[in-house]
Design an enzyme around this catalytic site. Structure first.
Site, PDB file in Angstrom:
ATOM      1  CB  ALA A 134      35.625  -3.506  57.951  1.00 49.55           C
ATOM      2  CG  ASN A 157      30.766 -11.396  60.099  1.00 49.31           C
ATOM      3  OD1 ASN A 157      31.783 -10.716  59.988  1.00 49.31           O
ATOM      4  ND2 ASN A 157      30.043 -11.765  59.057  1.00 49.31           N
ATOM      5  CE1 TYR A 203      31.011  -9.875  52.864  1.00 45.96           C
ATOM      6  CE2 TYR A 203      30.157  -7.926  51.762  1.00 45.96           C
ATOM      7  CZ  TYR A 203      31.193  -8.585  52.391  1.00 45.96           C
ATOM      8  OH  TYR A 203      32.413  -7.975  52.553  1.00 45.96           O
ATOM      9  CD  GLU A 233      38.244 -13.762  62.752  1.00 45.81           C
ATOM     10  OE1 GLU A 233      39.144 -13.889  63.610  1.00 45.81           O
ATOM     11  OE2 GLU A 233      38.461 -13.361  61.608  1.00 45.81           O
ATOM     12  N   PRO A 259      29.787  -3.916  61.618  1.00 45.50           N
ATOM     13  CG  PRO A 259      31.718  -2.730  61.118  1.00 45.50           C
ATOM     14  CD  PRO A 259      31.144  -3.691  62.109  1.00 45.50           C
ATOM     15  CG  ASN A 260      29.056  -1.488  56.488  1.00 44.35           C
ATOM     16  OD1 ASN A 260      28.359  -0.478  56.452  1.00 44.35           O
ATOM     17  ND2 ASN A 260      30.368  -1.441  56.625  1.00 44.35           N
ATOM     18  CG  HIS A 277      35.110 -13.469  58.334  1.00 46.47           C
ATOM     19  ND1 HIS A 277      34.906 -12.156  58.679  1.00 46.47           N
ATOM     20  CD2 HIS A 277      36.121 -13.920  59.115  1.00 46.47           C
ATOM     21  CE1 HIS A 277      35.772 -11.819  59.615  1.00 46.47           C
ATOM     22  NE2 HIS A 277      36.522 -12.869  59.907  1.00 46.47           N
ATOM     23  NE  ARG A 281      35.731 -10.106  49.632  1.00 49.49           N
ATOM     24  CZ  ARG A 281      34.907  -9.332  50.337  1.00 49.49           C
ATOM     25  NH1 ARG A 281      34.429  -9.767  51.494  1.00 49.49           N
ATOM     26  NH2 ARG A 281      34.542  -8.150  49.873  1.00 49.49           N
ATOM     27  NE  ARG A 308      28.836  -4.890  53.253  1.00 55.20           N
ATOM     28  CZ  ARG A 308      29.661  -5.387  54.154  1.00 55.20           C
ATOM     29  NH1 ARG A 308      29.198  -6.156  55.131  1.00 55.20           N
ATOM     30  NH2 ARG A 308      30.939  -5.116  54.112  1.00 55.20           N
TER      31      ARG A 308
END
Ligand code: DQA
Length: 145
Positions: A77, A74, A23, A98, A10-11, A100, A107, A18
């Site tokens: 969330a 990725n 990012y 995985e 998502p996103n 990111h 964070r 964004r």
């Protein structure tokens, strides 16, 4: 490792616009092009998928078990709370790395937990677009199980 699926959650379709401080400024399309060019150097064919929905990601993973040798994921969330996605990764028995863009451990506290990490081969976090390339590189060490 001949064929790898790169999945984004998502996103991540909004990459480039964004939160660029976290990012970066590259669009998803340009990131995918860069991954494809990098993979081709190793003779690896790439497929790409992005979905904003949990079900979409799970359905694509199920389909992937007949199609690819490994997955770079990725999950956005969903990383932090999707037990359904975690179960799907465990179910398909494909090597999944995985990744990111940002360093999730540096964070907000809710990002420090990955419910996916225990069923993935490993986690790469914080190297921007290079996280995907490093993920691919990591996958090259695995054969289909
Ligand atoms: C992310 C980190 C997640 O916490 C966040 O929800 C994202 C992107 C990253 O690539 O840094 O959507 O997975």
């Amino acid at each position: 490792m001949k064929k790898v699926l790169i999945m984004n959650g998502p996103n991540l379709n909004l990459l480039g616009e964004r939160e660029p401080d976290h990012y970066g400024k590259d669009t998803l399309e340009s990131v995918q092009k860069r991954i494809a060019v990098y993979a081709a150097k190793y003779g690896v064919e790439t497929m790409f998928f992005q979905s904003n929905s949990e079900g979409g990601l799970i359905d694509r993973l199920h389909q992937a078990r007949q199609e690819v040798d490994g997955v770079v994921l990725n999950a956005g969330a969903y990383t932090h709370y999707s037990y359904a996605l975690r179960d799907a990764i465990a179910a398909v028995r494909l090597p999944v790395v995985e990744v990111h863009l940002s360093n999730i451990h540096a964070r907000e506290e809710f990002r420090h937990t990955s419910v996916l990490a225990p069923v993935c081969k490993g986690q790469i976090s914080g190297f921007g677009v290079d996280s995907y390339l490093l993920g691919l590189q990591a996958l090259l060490g695995f054969e289909t199980e």
